[in-house]
Design an enzyme around this catalytic site. Structure first.
Site, short mmCIF file in Angstrom:
data_model
loop_
_atom_site.label_atom_id
_atom_site.label_comp_id
_atom_site.label_asym_id
_atom_site.label_seq_id
_atom_site.Cartn_x
_atom_site.Cartn_y
_atom_site.Cartn_z
N CYS A 1 18.65 11.71 -71.40
CA CYS A 1 19.13 11.28 -70.09
C CYS A 1 19.39 9.77 -70.06
CB CYS A 1 18.14 11.73 -69.03
SG CYS A 1 18.91 12.03 -67.45
N HIS B 1 16.55 17.61 -70.26
CA HIS B 1 15.14 17.26 -70.28
C HIS B 1 14.39 18.58 -70.17
CE1 HIS B 1 14.87 17.63 -65.92
NE2 HIS B 1 16.04 17.06 -65.86
#
Ligand SMILES: [Zn+2]
Lengths: 462, 245
Positions: free
Chosen positions: B94, B194
């Site tokens: 991310c 994630h």
């Protein structure tokens, strides 16, 4: 109330009784949703009929418990509240509570509005109810997919709060740096509450800690001690910002495991010692929050203390159920900070444990389940007899347990909640307890199963 | 030979259970009897040459990300790039992934330069891309897929020098437009997934461990583990992802 408002109320009332009869979910949001569609000003026109105005309670953890506790405090003081007691905390839930607690002419049965409000819904709720008091209990990471970042959330809340009437009060948790920052520079009166003793603190920040930087200058915060997540006694290493002085404060704490906590609370009029019959530091904060609101509403401290001591938790938050010769203790955990605190309380009980972890990923739980990796399951290492993982995301939960290496206990994965419950109960020795830790919708489902077995009463009748 | 993992900014860049990935690497090494160490590296600390075999960085909130961006450029970027050229592995997620690219361009304000590990750049997007993701990937191991959860508004575009980690079959991926997800350069993997990626994508976890061992001069293949639970969680997550889209 105008014609539009009146038809909104009548249709809402009809829907409310229909859904209670048909039992599709207790009618906690549908009537309000429809009423607001018919009359967008519905909530505003209804709360005008409350002589003592409105109180809004928000924050990530403890909203329902704090609000329910405040309802019994108000009742103890002879003030009947209009309260969204099913925990439906978006605008439709507020509207539904107003419909339920009024007669056909729109006259409310209560004198004060007491509403728990979702963090993201606070600006709308402030605009529609012009509250006399707003309380923010804490801001933890919870379903970021819904709220975006905490900093943004806090600044939206502050913007809404700064539009309150000048004689309104804002009650804030001093120990939460982000929440406390909302109070800086406000024209309204601010009451801070917090824990003034480090007897339950840890020097290490737990992993599920969110707010580590000064809200003024962005520098790292330094902590004298941590209490629960990022809550503690903090100060900024650069600009000197510090945890504000608390007007309502716990000055002595004695944790008594799952039984509850003994504490002494100082308040503007003196101090009081009492027993909080709910486990964990998070419930100490809920009680302090209720004290801050109660004293701001000028309710007698003895009445507040009495209500705390006889308080039983809001449905599902902590619920003890007898199942044959075994006990079931259900404790809601909806985010890493909450689950961490629940596990910490369990770990403090030095007995072998049977646990059922129920993880759902419906919208109300948060679609993203990665937060379970922020929970220190490891603290239960060597204390477990059996762990049952259940819910829609049972396999993710099981993997979390596997990687926590909890020692000799066995691990069972059963996505079906009813079967998981039976497996869990089966493994408990007679006289012992199964600890059930569900996310929000898993808790509702488990409660439904227990209701069907006649072990608990449906919450809309409670 | 032990493996040393460098956890970059563990206090600041750990927003969605990212540390679960480090837990997965550590456990999967120990279960095979491979000694492993994790060292956190915070602001202003330098990367010592030849010290680390696997780098890890997660995502953070905007404010943290800006602080980290400056620190990476000033104190660590060149060294990390050099270590990766010399064979170190990396997993960046991310915000970490964005900072390992060429730059991040916000709506207003200046471009935030990245450390150029990936031939990729990111621009701020209007909408958040949130939800379960499934991508077909050569690094996915047994099922040839990686599964996780994305939550980002930045849109990342790959240049010629970086290959995608995979092609999305469910979800948005890098930018919601070209179906690519993540980036791979040598042993470095960047991704928007994630949701603690590695525990339920053991193939990807083992790719990183293998690279880390190779960096230590060990080229033998990894001892297999009993991954029944991992693959079950993987398959259930893929099924759930298909159902929720
Ligand atoms: Zn500061």
């Amino acid at each position: 109330m105008g014609t539009k408002g009146r038809s909104a109320l009548l249709i809402g009332k009809a829907l409310g009784s229909a859904s209670r009869i048909l039992r599709f979910g207790g009618g906690s949001t549908l009537p309000g949703r429809v009423a607001r569609k018919i009359d967008p000003a519905f909530v505003r026109s209804m709360v005008d009929g409350l002589p003592l105005g409105c109180v809004l309670i928000t924050g990530t953890n403890g909203k329902t418990t704090t609000t329910t506790l405040l309802a019994s405090i108000l009742e103890g003081a002879g003030i009947t509240p209009v309260h969204n007691r099913t925990g439906a905390n978006l605008m439709a839930g507020l509207a539904s509570a107003l419909i339920r607690d009024s007669d056909l002419a729109g006259t409310l049965t209560g004198r004060i509005g007491l509403f728990e409000v979702d963090e993201a819904a606070l600006p709308d709720a402030v605009a529609d109810t012009s509250p006399r008091l707003v309380l923010i209990n804490n801001l933890f990471r919870d379903q970021l997919d819904r709220y975006g970042e905490l900093d943004t959330l806090a600044s939206r809340m502050k913007e809404a709060i700064s539009t309150l009437e000048r004689d309104a009060t804002v009650a804030l948790n001093a120990d939460d740096p982000l929440v406390a920052s909302v109070g800086r520079g406000l024209d309204q009166a601010v009451v801070y509450y917090g824990i003034d003793t480090d007897s339950c603190s840890s020097r290490l920040m737990q992993h599920a800690a969110d707010s580590k930087h000064c809200s003024e200058c962005g520098s790292p915060l330094s902590y004298e001690y941590h209490l629960f997540g990022h809550l503690g006694r903090y100060s900024c290493t650069k600009c000197g910002l510090a945890r504000p002085e608390a007007q309502v404060a716990a000055t002595e704490l004695g944790v008594m495991g799952l039984e509850g906590t003994r504490c002494t609370i100082s308040h503007p009029g003196g101090s009081i010692s009492l027993f909080i019959p709910l486990p964990g530091l998070y419930n100490v904060y809920n009680v302090l929050a209720a004290f801050a609101v109660g004293t701001a509403l000028e309710i007698d401290v003895e009445i507040i203390g009495h209500a705390v001591e006889k308080f039983t938790a809001a449905f599902g938050r902590v619920e003890k159920v007898r199942v044959g010769d075994r006990d079931l203790l259900m404790i809601l955990a909806k985010n890493p900070a909450g689950m961490g605190e629940v596990l910490r309380t369990l770990a403090g009980e030095r007995v072998w444990k049977n646990i059922l972890l129920a993880l759902n990923d419906n919208i109300a739980d948060g679609r993203d389940v990665s937060w379970i990796w922020d929970v220190d399951l490891e603290m239960l290492s060597g204390q477990l007899r059996e762990v049952v993982c259940s819910g829609i995301r049972a396999w993710d939960m099981a993997l979390r347990v596997k990687y926590a290496e909890l020692g000799q206990g066995s691990l069972v994965t059963e996505p079906d909640l009813e079967r998981a419950l039976d497996i869990g109960l089966e493994a408990v020795e007679p006289g012992d307890t199964l600890f059930v830790i569900p996310t929000y919708t898993a808790m509702l489902e488990l409660r439904k199963i227990l209701t069907e077995r006649g072990l608990v009463t449906p919450f809309w009748e409670g | 030979m032990d493996i040393r993992i460098c956890y970059l900014y563990p206090e600041m860049m750990n927003i969605y259970g990212d540390r679960g990935n480090v837990t997965a690497l550590v456990r999967r090494c120990r279960w095979r009897g491979i000694p492993v160490d994790v060292e956190g590296l915070g602001l202003s600390e330098k990367v010592k040459p030849d010290r680390y075999d696997i780098f890890f960085m997660g995502g953070g909130q905007d404010r943290e990300q800006v602080l980290v961006c400056h620190d990476l450029l000033e104190n660590k970027g060149d060294a990390i790039r050099r270590e990766i050229e010399r064979g170190a592995a990396a997993l960046v997620i991310c915000g970490g992934y964005q900072l390992f690219g060429k730059y991040y361009r916000p709506f207003d304000g200046e471009k935030l330069p990245g450390i150029n590990v990936f031939d990729a750049y990111t621009v701020a997007g209007e909408n958040r891309m949130i939800g379960n993701v499934v991508a077909k990937s050569a690094l996915g191991g047994r099922f040839g897929t990686v599964v996780g959860f994305e939550n980002h508004s930045g849109k990342t575009y790959l240049g010629k020098e970086s290959a995608p980690l995979g092609m999305v079959t469910v979800g948005s991926g890098n930018n919601g437009e070209d179906r690519t997800e993540g980036a791979v350069h040598l042993g470095a993997v960047g991704t928007y997934l994630h949701g603690s990626l590695l525990p339920k994508n053991p193939g990807l976890a083992d790719f990183l461990i293998e690279r880390g061992l190779a960096r230590r001069g060990e080229r033998s293949s990894l001892k297999p583990l009993d991954d029944t639970l991992e693959w079950r969680a993987h398959r259930e997550a893929v099924a759930r992802a298909r159902k929720t889209h």
